[in-house]
Write a protein that holds these residues in place. Structure first.
Motif, mmCIF file in Angstrom:
data_model
loop_
_atom_site.group_PDB
_atom_site.id
_atom_site.type_symbol
_atom_site.label_atom_id
_atom_site.label_comp_id
_atom_site.label_asym_id
_atom_site.label_seq_id
_atom_site.Cartn_x
_atom_site.Cartn_y
_atom_site.Cartn_z
ATOM 1 N N GLU A 1 -140.050 -9.620 -38.901
ATOM 2 C CA GLU A 1 -140.718 -8.082 -39.433
ATOM 3 C C GLU A 1 -141.735 -8.283 -40.691
ATOM 4 O OE1 GLU A 1 -137.571 -8.829 -38.359
ATOM 5 O OE2 GLU A 1 -137.092 -7.231 -36.896
ATOM 6 N N PRO A 2 -141.224 -9.166 -41.584
ATOM 7 C CA PRO A 2 -142.359 -9.300 -42.797
ATOM 8 C C PRO A 2 -143.370 -9.844 -42.151
ATOM 9 C CG PRO A 2 -140.229 -9.955 -43.336
ATOM 10 C CD PRO A 2 -139.961 -9.637 -41.814
ATOM 11 N N TYR B 1 -145.345 -6.996 -40.431
ATOM 12 C CA TYR B 1 -145.639 -5.814 -41.039
ATOM 13 C C TYR B 1 -146.773 -6.309 -42.533
ATOM 14 C CZ TYR B 1 -142.680 -3.461 -38.145
ATOM 15 O OH TYR B 1 -141.858 -2.748 -37.125
ATOM 16 N N LEU B 2 -146.476 -7.405 -43.056
ATOM 17 C CA LEU B 2 -147.064 -7.806 -44.332
ATOM 18 C C LEU B 2 -148.047 -8.798 -44.285
ATOM 19 C CD1 LEU B 2 -143.688 -7.918 -46.439
ATOM 20 C CD2 LEU B 2 -145.246 -5.871 -45.956
ATOM 21 N N SER B 3 -149.034 -8.438 -44.808
ATOM 22 C CA SER B 3 -150.362 -9.466 -44.754
ATOM 23 C C SER B 3 -150.733 -9.950 -46.322
ATOM 24 C CB SER B 3 -151.481 -9.178 -44.019
ATOM 25 O OG SER B 3 -151.952 -7.903 -44.586
ATOM 26 N N ASN B 4 -150.300 -9.238 -47.065
ATOM 27 C CA ASN B 4 -150.768 -9.555 -48.573
ATOM 28 C C ASN B 4 -149.463 -10.170 -49.534
ATOM 29 O OD1 ASN B 4 -151.231 -9.310 -51.321
ATOM 30 N ND2 ASN B 4 -152.360 -7.291 -51.292
ATOM 31 N N PRO B 5 -150.170 -11.387 -49.849
ATOM 32 C CA PRO B 5 -149.114 -12.665 -50.729
ATOM 33 C C PRO B 5 -148.160 -11.623 -51.569
ATOM 34 C CG PRO B 5 -150.980 -13.453 -50.605
ATOM 35 C CD PRO B 5 -151.419 -12.140 -49.877
ATOM 36 N N SER B 6 -148.859 -10.600 -52.356
ATOM 37 C CA SER B 6 -148.208 -9.725 -53.498
ATOM 38 C C SER B 6 -147.036 -9.188 -52.947
ATOM 39 C CB SER B 6 -148.917 -8.812 -54.090
ATOM 40 O OG SER B 6 -149.481 -8.011 -53.310
ATOM 41 N N VAL B 7 -146.772 -8.822 -51.544
ATOM 42 C CA VAL B 7 -145.997 -7.839 -50.947
ATOM 43 C C VAL B 7 -144.998 -8.622 -50.023
ATOM 44 C CG1 VAL B 7 -147.098 -5.828 -51.155
ATOM 45 C CG2 VAL B 7 -147.197 -7.144 -49.048
ATOM 46 N N PHE B 8 -145.142 -10.021 -49.939
ATOM 47 C CA PHE B 8 -144.366 -11.075 -49.117
ATOM 48 C C PHE B 8 -143.048 -10.954 -49.596
ATOM 49 C CE2 PHE B 8 -147.857 -14.162 -47.280
ATOM 50 C CZ PHE B 8 -148.290 -13.109 -46.761
ATOM 51 N N THR B 9 -142.104 -11.117 -48.569
ATOM 52 C CA THR B 9 -140.675 -11.482 -49.079
ATOM 53 C C THR B 9 -140.549 -12.959 -48.856
ATOM 54 O OG1 THR B 9 -140.100 -11.046 -46.644
ATOM 55 C CG2 THR B 9 -139.788 -9.151 -48.326
ATOM 56 N N LEU C 1 -139.397 -2.326 -43.681
ATOM 57 C CA LEU C 1 -138.433 -3.476 -43.851
ATOM 58 C C LEU C 1 -136.921 -2.599 -44.364
ATOM 59 C CD1 LEU C 1 -140.368 -6.429 -45.620
ATOM 60 C CD2 LEU C 1 -140.012 -5.761 -43.165
ATOM 61 N N ILE C 2 -137.313 -1.440 -44.964
ATOM 62 C CA ILE C 2 -136.312 -0.489 -45.438
ATOM 63 C C ILE C 2 -135.747 0.459 -44.496
ATOM 64 C CG2 ILE C 2 -135.569 1.123 -47.025
ATOM 65 C CD1 ILE C 2 -137.610 -0.430 -48.984
ATOM 66 N N LEU C 3 -136.702 1.212 -43.807
ATOM 67 C CA LEU C 3 -136.402 2.048 -42.930
ATOM 68 C C LEU C 3 -135.629 1.549 -41.650
ATOM 69 C CD1 LEU C 3 -139.226 4.508 -43.235
ATOM 70 C CD2 LEU C 3 -137.136 4.743 -44.206
ATOM 71 N N VAL C 4 -136.382 0.614 -40.956
ATOM 72 C CA VAL C 4 -135.640 -0.022 -39.555
ATOM 73 C C VAL C 4 -134.366 -0.397 -39.859
ATOM 74 C CG1 VAL C 4 -136.045 -1.541 -37.892
ATOM 75 C CG2 VAL C 4 -137.983 -0.157 -38.760
ATOM 76 N N PRO D 1 -138.599 -15.247 -47.029
ATOM 77 C CA PRO D 1 -138.605 -16.196 -46.089
ATOM 78 C C PRO D 1 -140.366 -16.240 -45.562
ATOM 79 C CG PRO D 1 -137.014 -14.515 -45.546
ATOM 80 C CD PRO D 1 -137.674 -14.318 -46.857
ATOM 81 N N GLN D 2 -141.047 -15.517 -45.676
ATOM 82 C CA GLN D 2 -142.417 -15.708 -45.377
ATOM 83 C C GLN D 2 -143.030 -16.206 -46.498
ATOM 84 O OE1 GLN D 2 -144.561 -11.675 -45.353
ATOM 85 N NE2 GLN D 2 -146.164 -12.422 -44.132
#
Length: 280
Positions: free
Chosen positions: A215-216, A219-227, A143-146, A229-230
């Protein structure tokens, strides 16, 4: 000569603007007020513009049902890093395309602009496979590099290039006479003058990163790393139905930084758009 509008005409114009603003203001007003209503009052018809009873428990439930504070921090720091990185990369690349003449620079810029024509859905699968190979799935690195180095930064590069093209060439000539290098000219002269364009880039980039959803989800499936909108999609009951009052409370909290960023930077934002034409 500037003609002063009569008070009556001003009143008519302001009244017309207020009427035209209603379709844009009402949804936000409904979201904020409905977040403080009981569920039974949210879809009442006709809708109540001011709640008859206030229930703030939905705001507490936002943080009780999910690690919303952590998710809020995730979105905030990702948007900040992406905004800063995009401003830096777009400034350098925009200045290079605008002020440095090298063989094929116009053709190369057209190739860069084709990034605007490629939907993110087209590249999401190869990017996922690439980040999976690098071990970056379920982290914030994609989510940072792209956005910084991919197609989302192309528009920022275009804005910066158009601004730098409009700068008088005499500034650089005078700086070269004083013995300044190309990098010094960019850092001490061109970049400070580009603050309006940088403000426009910052707002566009911040909004894009803050509202990023596809994108989130990929790429993301763990609630602790969700942003955020997700995270907003996770407030559902046992039957999968939306918990409207809690979702609206979370959406209200999510919208606050966007409003604050625009209020703070709106003057520079308008100036940046006004000075960024289609020259060149």
């Amino acid at each position: 000569m500037k003609t002063e509008l009569s008070p009556r005409l001003k009143l008519v114009l302001y009244g017309l603007l207020c009427v035209l603003a209603v379709p844009f203001v009402f949804p936000t007003w409904w979201m904020v007020t409905s977040s403080m209503k009981p569920v039974s009052d949210i879809f009442a018809f006709p809708p109540a513009l001011i709640p008859t009873t206030y229930d703030f428990s939905s705001y507490a439930d936002v943080f009780r049902l999910q690690p919303f504070a952590r998710q809020y921090f995730n979105s905030a720091y990702i948007a900040a890093v992406v905004t800063a990185g995009t401003m830096l990369v777009a400034s350098f690349s925009g200045y290079a395309f605008a002020r440095i003449r090298f063989p094929g620079h116009n053709a190369l810029f057209l190739v860069v602009l084709t990034g605007l024509l490629i939907p993110s859905e087209v590249t999401i699968v190869p990017l996922f496979r690439m980040f999976l190979k690098w071990g970056m799935i379920n982290t914030h690195w994609p989510l940072i590099l792209v956005p910084i180095f991919g197609a989302p930064s192309v528009f920022a590069t275009f804005v910066m290039r158009q601004f730098f093209i409009a700068l008088p060439g005499e500034l650089e000539e005078a700086a070269r006479v004083d013995g300044l290098s190309r990098l010094k000219i960019f850092w001490t002269i061109a970049l400070p003058l580009a603050r309006p364009a940088l403000a426009a880039v910052a707002i566009f980039t911040f909004l894009h990163s803050w509202n990023l959803y596809l994108e989130p989800v990929v790429y993301l499936s763990n609630p602790s790393v969700f942003t955020l909108p997700q995270a907003l999609t996770q407030y559902v009951d046992a039957y999968g139905g939306p918990m409207w009052n809690i979702q609206l409370a979370a959406a209200t909290l999510t919208a606050l930084p966007v409003l604050l960023v625009f209020i703070v930077a709106q003057k520079h934002f308008v100036e940046g758009l006004a000075h960024t034409g289609l020259k060149g």
